[in-house]
Write a protein that holds these residues in place. Structure first.
Motif, short mmCIF file in Angstrom:
data_model
loop_
_atom_site.label_atom_id
_atom_site.label_comp_id
_atom_site.label_asym_id
_atom_site.label_seq_id
_atom_site.Cartn_x
_atom_site.Cartn_y
_atom_site.Cartn_z
N VAL A 217 -5.01 12.03 0.29
CA VAL A 217 -4.74 10.94 1.23
C VAL A 217 -4.13 9.74 0.49
O VAL A 217 -3.27 9.05 1.03
CB VAL A 217 -6.01 10.54 2.03
N GLU B 100 -0.53 8.52 1.85
CA GLU B 100 -0.44 7.22 2.50
C GLU B 100 0.06 6.09 1.59
O GLU B 100 0.23 4.98 2.07
CB GLU B 100 -1.80 6.83 3.06
N GLU C 167 2.08 2.86 2.74
CA GLU C 167 2.15 2.80 4.21
C GLU C 167 1.36 1.61 4.74
O GLU C 167 0.34 1.24 4.17
CB GLU C 167 1.59 4.08 4.83
N ARG D 78 -8.61 1.95 3.56
CA ARG D 78 -7.63 2.58 2.67
C ARG D 78 -6.40 1.70 2.49
O ARG D 78 -5.85 1.59 1.40
CB ARG D 78 -7.23 3.97 3.20
N TRP D 79 -5.98 1.02 3.56
CA TRP D 79 -4.84 0.11 3.48
C TRP D 79 -5.17 -1.09 2.59
O TRP D 79 -4.38 -1.48 1.74
CB TRP D 79 -4.45 -0.35 4.88
N TYR E 296 -0.22 3.03 10.23
CA TYR E 296 0.01 4.47 10.05
C TYR E 296 -1.18 5.18 9.44
O TYR E 296 -1.06 6.32 9.00
CB TYR E 296 1.26 4.68 9.17
N ARG E 297 -2.31 4.53 9.39
CA ARG E 297 -3.52 5.12 8.81
C ARG E 297 -4.61 5.12 9.88
O ARG E 297 -4.96 4.07 10.40
CB ARG E 297 -4.00 4.30 7.62
N GLY F 77 -9.20 3.92 7.89
CA GLY F 77 -7.78 3.65 7.68
C GLY F 77 -7.53 2.23 7.21
O GLY F 77 -6.70 1.97 6.34
N HIS G 13 -1.08 -0.35 7.55
CA HIS G 13 -2.32 0.13 8.20
C HIS G 13 -2.07 0.72 9.57
O HIS G 13 -2.90 1.49 10.08
CB HIS G 13 -3.40 -0.95 8.25
#
Length: 152
Positions: free
Chosen positions: A58, A62, A65, A82-83, A69-70, A79, A67
């Protein structure tokens, strides 16, 4: 049965680890339901034998990218988390900055739990208990009024 002369294909494939994911047997909606985020994290942290491979995949997929798109909980991170942890992702005006994880975050706090998850470090009981307390507070936070009392 006579010998055919062929050798069975036993070569490893790049995504063979996906057949061993704990989330394969779960309802997919679990990982996209904000109200069940804690339950989804539990599947990843406590039951998944290939969380490291999932996290690496992931991160690679990602990287950079936004947020938007997560989605969902993947490798025990939402998501948005992760962003915020991806230093290569764009940050637009008015959005929160990336979370720097330098390492001095005290265990039992939300940033320390994120550091453990993002860096694929072992999750200790102190950090996980911080997540449990945070989840309890989020569920029992009154709409209007005071902060809930801690569970005994």
């Amino acid at each position: 049965m006579p010998y055919s002369g062929s050798v069975p294909d036993t070569a490893a494939r790049p995504r063979d680890w996906m057949t061993r994911m704990a989330c394969r047997t779960e309802d997919p909606d679990l990982f996209f339901d904000h109200a069940r985020e804690h339950e989804a994290r539990l599947v990843c942290v406590a039951r998944c034998p290939v969380r490291s491979e999932c996290l690496a995949s992931v991160k690679a997929t990602e990287r950079g990218e936004h947020h938007e798109y997560r989605d969902g909980v993947v490798a025990a991170l939402t998501g948005h988390e992760r962003w915020r942890l991806d230093a290569d992702a764009p940050v637009y005006r008015g959005e929160p900055a990336h979370l720097p994880l330098a390492g001095p975050e005290p265990c039992g706090t939300y940033p320390a739990m994120l550091r453990h998850l993002w860096l694929d470090q072992g999750m200790d009981g102190v950090c996980w208990s911080g997540e449990v307390r945070r989840e309890y507070a989020n569920r029992h936070w009154p709409k209007k009024g005071r902060r809930p009392k801690a569970p005994r």
